[in-house]
Design a protein around this motif. Structure first.
Motif, PDB file in Angstrom:
ATOM      1  N   ALA A  37       0.829  -1.208   0.000  1.00 42.69           N
ATOM      2  CA  ALA A  37       0.000   0.000   0.000  1.00 42.69           C
ATOM      3  C   ALA A  37       0.862   1.256   0.000  1.00 42.69           C
ATOM      4  N   THR A  38       1.946   1.246   0.764  1.00 49.57           N
ATOM      5  CA  THR A  38       2.844   2.406   0.806  1.00 49.57           C
ATOM      6  C   THR A  38       3.496   2.642  -0.547  1.00 49.57           C
ATOM      7  N   ILE A  39       4.000   1.594  -1.153  1.00 49.95           N
ATOM      8  CA  ILE A  39       4.651   1.731  -2.456  1.00 49.95           C
ATOM      9  C   ILE A  39       3.636   2.164  -3.514  1.00 49.95           C
ATOM     10  N   GLY A  40       2.442   1.600  -3.479  1.00 50.43           N
ATOM     11  CA  GLY A  40       1.399   2.017  -4.406  1.00 50.43           C
ATOM     12  C   GLY A  40       1.039   3.489  -4.219  1.00 50.43           C
ATOM     13  N   TRP A  41       0.980   3.940  -2.971  1.00 51.20           N
ATOM     14  CA  TRP A  41       0.657   5.329  -2.687  1.00 51.20           C
ATOM     15  C   TRP A  41       1.762   6.258  -3.192  1.00 51.20           C
ATOM     16  N   ILE A  42       3.002   5.858  -3.025  1.00 57.43           N
ATOM     17  CA  ILE A  42       4.119   6.664  -3.531  1.00 57.43           C
ATOM     18  C   ILE A  42       4.033   6.779  -5.054  1.00 57.43           C
ATOM     19  N   HIS A  43       3.613   5.714  -5.709  1.00 56.98           N
ATOM     20  CA  HIS A  43       3.393   5.730  -7.157  1.00 56.98           C
ATOM     21  C   HIS A  43       2.390   6.827  -7.506  1.00 56.98           C
ATOM     22  N   TYR A  44       1.259   6.860  -6.798  1.00 56.65           N
ATOM     23  CA  TYR A  44       0.248   7.903  -7.029  1.00 56.65           C
ATOM     24  C   TYR A  44       0.819   9.293  -6.768  1.00 56.65           C
ATOM     25  N   LEU A  45       1.532   9.441  -5.651  1.00 55.10           N
ATOM     26  CA  LEU A  45       2.084  10.749  -5.293  1.00 55.10           C
ATOM     27  C   LEU A  45       3.017  11.275  -6.369  1.00 55.10           C
ATOM     28  N   ALA A  46       3.904  10.421  -6.853  1.00 62.15           N
ATOM     29  CA  ALA A  46       4.881  10.840  -7.865  1.00 62.15           C
ATOM     30  C   ALA A  46       4.190  11.231  -9.173  1.00 62.15           C
ATOM     31  N   PHE A  47       3.260  10.399  -9.628  1.00 59.79           N
ATOM     32  CA  PHE A  47       2.596  10.682 -10.903  1.00 59.79           C
ATOM     33  C   PHE A  47       1.649  11.862 -10.808  1.00 59.79           C
ATOM     34  N   ILE A  79      -7.876  23.400  -9.720  1.00 57.76           N
ATOM     35  CA  ILE A  79      -7.564  22.259 -10.582  1.00 57.76           C
ATOM     36  C   ILE A  79      -6.404  21.467  -9.991  1.00 57.76           C
ATOM     37  N   LEU A  80      -5.399  22.163  -9.479  1.00 55.54           N
ATOM     38  CA  LEU A  80      -4.279  21.477  -8.831  1.00 55.54           C
ATOM     39  C   LEU A  80      -4.767  20.707  -7.603  1.00 55.54           C
ATOM     40  N   PHE A  81      -5.713  21.276  -6.869  1.00 52.43           N
ATOM     41  CA  PHE A  81      -6.278  20.569  -5.710  1.00 52.43           C
ATOM     42  C   PHE A  81      -6.953  19.267  -6.149  1.00 52.43           C
ATOM     43  N   PHE A  82      -7.766  19.341  -7.210  1.00 52.20           N
ATOM     44  CA  PHE A  82      -8.427  18.129  -7.695  1.00 52.20           C
ATOM     45  C   PHE A  82      -7.408  17.128  -8.229  1.00 52.20           C
ATOM     46  N   THR A  83      -6.327  17.609  -8.810  1.00 51.26           N
ATOM     47  CA  THR A  83      -5.288  16.702  -9.300  1.00 51.26           C
ATOM     48  C   THR A  83      -4.615  16.002  -8.130  1.00 51.26           C
ATOM     49  N   LEU A  84      -4.373  16.736  -7.048  1.00 47.70           N
ATOM     50  CA  LEU A  84      -3.797  16.136  -5.840  1.00 47.70           C
ATOM     51  C   LEU A  84      -4.744  15.092  -5.247  1.00 47.70           C
ATOM     52  N   MET A  85      -6.013  15.424  -5.165  1.00 48.27           N
ATOM     53  CA  MET A  85      -6.964  14.548  -4.474  1.00 48.27           C
ATOM     54  C   MET A  85      -7.508  13.415  -5.348  1.00 48.27           C
ATOM     55  N   ALA A  86      -7.641  13.657  -6.638  1.00 49.35           N
ATOM     56  CA  ALA A  86      -8.236  12.652  -7.531  1.00 49.35           C
ATOM     57  C   ALA A  86      -7.656  12.822  -8.927  1.00 49.35           C
TER      58      ALA A  86
END
Length: 155
Positions: free
Chosen positions: A87-97, A122-129
């Protein structure tokens, strides 16, 4: 391995990058620092964790007896995420992309004279979803009429 600490540090680091992206002056050097200090560093962390995990050199801390991690079947992907490490590695994947996409949005919006105040939601929505933020940006480009014939292209 302390997956909770890695998760928290990656989250905090990404949030710092997003904060700088949203509120720092529109300068190419700022975006370069966010790219290399944010997305690229998170990508390095991801690589530094996923490679040894997939090679079996480190434990993901997950339950014993679950199906093996496998990217070709849903059950295998679920098994990968059914652990603190996965889960941590998957989350880091999301964070980076997502941060990379946010940088692209900011750079592209700056180039098309879209104000940072229009970019922030728009940046907020990109961060969240992630994909929703990207879609909103592409729609904004289409609506604002900045090169409407090319509004949906990533230029």
């Amino acid at each position: 391995m302390n997956w909770e600490m890695i998760f928290g540090a990656a989250n905090s680091w990404a949030l710092l990058g997003w904060t700088i992206l949203a509120f720092a002056p529109k300068r190419e050097t700022v975006l370069a620092y966010i790219f290399f200090g944010g997305s690229a560093l998170l990508a390095c962390l991801y690589a530094g964790l996923i490679i040894p995990l997939m090679a079996g050199w480190i434990s993901d801390g997950g339950p014993v007896g679950r199906p093996p991690a496998d990217f070709t079947q849903l059950s295998g992907v679920m098994a990968l995420f059914d652990s603190p490490g996965g889960a941590t590695i998957g989350w880091i994947h999301y964070l980076a992309f997502d941060l990379f996409v946010g940088i692209w949005i900011a750079r592209n919006a700056d180039a098309h004279a879209i104000s940072r105040w229009q970019q922030i939601p728009i940046l907020f929505f990109t961060l969240m979803a992630g994909p929703i933020g990207l879609l909103l940006y592409l729609l904004l480009r289409l609506i604002t009429g900045k090169n409407p014939d090319k509004a949906m292209l990533p230029s």
